[in-house]
Design an enzyme around this catalytic site. Structure first.
Site, PDB file in Angstrom:
ATOM      1  N   ARG A 261      60.052 102.339  58.229  1.00 16.03           N
ATOM      2  CA  ARG A 261      61.138 103.240  58.591  1.00 16.03           C
ATOM      3  C   ARG A 261      60.920 104.635  58.012  1.00 16.03           C
ATOM      4  O   ARG A 261      61.233 105.647  58.642  1.00 16.03           O
ATOM      5  CB  ARG A 261      62.480 102.671  58.146  1.00 16.03           C
ATOM      6  CG  ARG A 261      63.669 103.541  58.563  1.00 16.03           C
ATOM      7  CD  ARG A 261      64.999 102.914  58.214  1.00 16.03           C
ATOM      8  NE  ARG A 261      65.277 101.774  59.074  1.00 16.03           N
ATOM      9  CZ  ARG A 261      65.446 100.539  58.633  1.00 16.03           C
ATOM     10  NH1 ARG A 261      65.332 100.271  57.341  1.00 16.03           N
ATOM     11  NH2 ARG A 261      65.708  99.560  59.458  1.00 16.03           N
ATOM     12  N   ALA A 262      60.367 104.693  56.797  1.00 18.52           N
ATOM     13  CA  ALA A 262      60.144 105.993  56.169  1.00 18.52           C
ATOM     14  C   ALA A 262      59.188 106.840  56.990  1.00 18.52           C
ATOM     15  O   ALA A 262      59.416 108.047  57.190  1.00 18.52           O
ATOM     16  CB  ALA A 262      59.603 105.793  54.752  1.00 18.52           C
TER      17      ALA A 262
END
Length: 700
Positions: A261-262
């Site tokens: 997600r980062a």
């Protein structure tokens, strides 16, 4: 409705203008980027009280593009989600009025539907029920809400800018929920006198004449609003080449963040930042800004880890990412047969480093005239500032050379308080927690069913929990099936032959909901001479840290009392910020006698005061001691008497016996018997043993 008209309509409400906010440039930039690209996932704003968190968020709604729906064009809405909202109010529910009046099945949209194409604002998001946080974060990620409940199947779009604000002093957000917010900004009040003067002056001017003040900044707000709309239109055309994508992946890998997600958030944020500054391609400066906003909170794996990334850490990571990108580009060039060095008879070159079909392009190509990107845009002075975007800021903002929202560097208004290391402000300097292996967090709950504050420890009757049964109390919502079943036997006598059911007020049934509550956990820790041995004190400290971590995750309030010498001391009054308790543990003083009676009596007084202040929050006492009462006159009888007083007050308790050695006196077990609570030895502090001990505890 034209865009300017939308902004002007919102300005008629005389809200504080976005452009008039002083000293929160980083927060303004984060909100702007989410408005440009809602897929970033929203912003979590962490900061002390009185730092204009809510003011900036509410001002953002005036700058969003208008929404076009079946009713035509309308201004974007700012929808506030109250902490005490029910799940039905958030996601929507059956329209009971139409069901009972017309006999039709109809859906009544909730707050998520109202926030479509607007801003969903959650003040004090750290106090929101966990199941509601999950619902709204899922909706923010998916862009839709799907409901399957009460015989209703419904789906509708829900694309909004999610913004949560919180004061860390009132408790932290769980790390796994932190990760669901795209960006996080820590805000503090500036220590610069000129900045503080400007903040006060603008607020006083606004309060004196809100309309005139809003008009003064209308042009600046309109310019920012138009740039947001332009950046949205430009977003799809911004190029994120493989050079910058590799830089993003290398950054996220170097900070060891969990999942992917980062990487996605950094990529989206960098693209939005490039679109915001008018570029056609993402550069290193865009990636740095995105990393500063998207990565600090994702490094936090433990509730007591300090969030944040220092400038030196980010500089090192950016340098390493650049070196890795350069090496990869060189390998790609070699793979394409460009400037292949001699092999010197070492055998064929190993092609495993990459395929020629997916190589990063030459950086020179990204800055070529064909792309329309000026080569100067990748440097530290890239045109990513808001100095010219908010015309009034330069005139009224003292020290107009301060870093504005679009600057790739950190806001300098709060750097005066940094510690000598330069990493973090001195007031935020992390305190080292015990490094030994911590025991498994225990699992226990207060017996019975309470009505306390939302949490995750003990069973409680709540307004937001799952529906267990129907009840005569309708204060927690209507129980539809219970109401129908109550009315069904009376339809004949009420003359109903066909059509909707006939109801009377006596048929109404409420929903008995059961969820979880947070408790008041009072730690009473023996720090006397008998506990002062290094290995024993370390084991006790580690046990308390594990218990505090559990209290953090279960949303408890905690208090810490220590016993040494001739008195007991309340080292931490009841608070929801349990990380402060961990910090206090690192500076405990030890030695002297064991005033066990004083410690238990102080805990009793504390619990009684808290019961008066918050009668619904049930207490749980955790006593860590070897049971040796040596302080004061008649120490042992007094300690046992104090334990009986707590038992008579119906205080659920747990005694952790810290006694060690071949010969054990078992004094802590005697105290546990008088408390009529649970008992276990320090070495047995595991989840299973605590659960077994609590099951044997008397029901209070």
């Amino acid at each position: 409705m034209a865009y300017s008209e939308s902004v002007r309509a919102a300005g008629d409400e005389a809200g504080f203008p976005f452009s008039a906010v002083v000293g929160q440039e980083r927060l303004q930039l984060a909100l702007i980027l989410c408005a440009v690209h809602p897929g970033i996932g929203g912003v979590l704003v962490r900061g002390e009280k009185g730092t204009a968190k809510s003011t900036v968020v509410r001002a953002l709604a005036q700058l969003l593009p208008p929404v076009v729906d079946e009713s035509g064009a309308r201004p974007a809405r700012l929808v506030e989600l109250p902490v005490g909202a029910t799940e039905d109010r958030v996601v929507g529910s059956l329209d009971l009025e139409r069901v009972l009046r017309d006999g039709e099945q109809a859906f009544k949209p909730g707050l998520l539907a109202a926030a479509h194409h607007g801003v969903l604002y959650v003040d004090e998001v750290n106090l929101l029920h966990d199941h509601l946080v999950d619902v709204l974060l899922d909706a923010a990620a998916m862009g839709r809400v799907h409901i399957e409940r009460d015989g209703v199947s419904h789906t509708h779009p829900a694309r909004f800018v999610l913004v949560g604000t919180m004061n860390p002093e009132e408790g932290e957000l769980r790390p796994q929920l932190l990760d669901r917010f795209g960006l996080t900004v820590d805000v503090v009040a500036s220590r610069d006198v000129d900045v503080r003067m400007a903040v006060v002056r603008r607020r006083l001017d606004y309060e004196a004449d809100p309309g005139a003040f809003a008009t003064r900044y209308a042009a600046a707000d309109r310019e920012v609003a138009e740039r947001i709309l332009t950046a949205r239109d430009r977003l799809a055309g911004v190029n994120l080449d493989n050079v910058e994508l590799r830089r993003i992946a290398a950054l996220c890998a170097s900070f060891d963040v969990d999942g992917m997600r980062a990487d996605l958030v950094v990529a989206r944020t960098a693209t939005a930042h490039a679109a915001w500054r008018g570029a056609t391609a993402v550069t290193e400066a865009d990636v740095r800004v995105a990393a500063e906003l998207a990565l600090p909170h994702r490094r936090r794996r433990d509730p007591f880890d300090e969030p944040g990334i220092s400038e030196d850490q980010l500089d090192d990571a950016m340098r390493q990412a650049a070196e890795q990108a350069a090496r990869a580009e060189e390998d790609d060039s070699l793979g394409k047969g460009e400037a292949v060095p001699p092999n010197n008879g070492a055998g064929p070159q190993d092609p495993a480093d990459g395929s020629a079909e997916d190589h990063a392009p030459n950086p020179d190509d990204a800055n070529s005239p064909a792309t329309g990107q000026d080569s100067s845009a990748s440097g530290p002075d890239a045109p990513d500032r808001l100095d010219s975007d908010l015309p009034d800021r330069g005139a009224d903002f003292p020290g107009g050379d301060r870093n504005p929202p679009g600057d790739a560097r950190a806001n300098t208004s709060d750097r005066g308080d940094r510690d000598p290391s330069g990493d973090r402000p001195a007031r935020e300097r992390p305190v080292a927690a015990p490094t030994a292996t911590l025991p498994k967090p225990p699992r226990w709950e207060v017996p019975g069913v309470g009505e306390g504050a939302p949490g995750r420890r003990s069973r409680a009757r709540t307004r937001q929990g799952r529906v267990v049964r129907a009840t005569d109390d309708t204060s927690t919502g209507l129980h539809l099936l219970g109401t129908i079943f109550a009315a069904a036997p009376h339809q004949h006598e009420r003359g109903r032959l066909t059509g909707p059911l006939a109801f009377t007020p006596d048929d109404l049934r409420g929903a008995y909901r059961e969820g979880r509550e947070g408790n008041l956990v009072v730690f009473v820790v023996d720090t006397s001479g008998s506990m002062a041995a290094r290995d024993r004190l370390s084991a006790v400290t580690n046990a308390v840290v594990a218990l505090l971590r559990d209290a953090y995750q279960r949303r408890d309030k905690v208090a810490v009392i220590t016993m040494r010498g001739q008195a007991a001391e309340l080292v931490l009054p009841p608070t929801s910020s349990v990380d402060i308790a961990v910090r206090r543990l690192t500076d405990l003083r030890t030695g002297g006698k064991t005033p066990l009676a004083q410690g238990l009596l102080k805990a009793r007084d504390l619990i009684r005061r808290e019961r008066t202040r918050d009668p619904h929050r049930r207490p749980l006492l955790v006593l860590l001691t070897d049971g040796r009462a040596t302080g004061g006159a008649d120490p042992v009888p007094r300690a046992l008497t104090a334990a009986r007083l707590l038992a008579n007050d119906a205080v659920t308790s747990m005694v952790v016996d810290c006694e060690r050695g071949m010969i054990r006196l078992g004094l802590a077990r005697d105290v546990a018997a008088e408390l009529r609570g649970g008992y276990l030895q320090l070495g047995e502090l595991t989840g299973e043993s605590v659960a077994d001990a609590v099951r044997a505890t008397r029901a209070a």
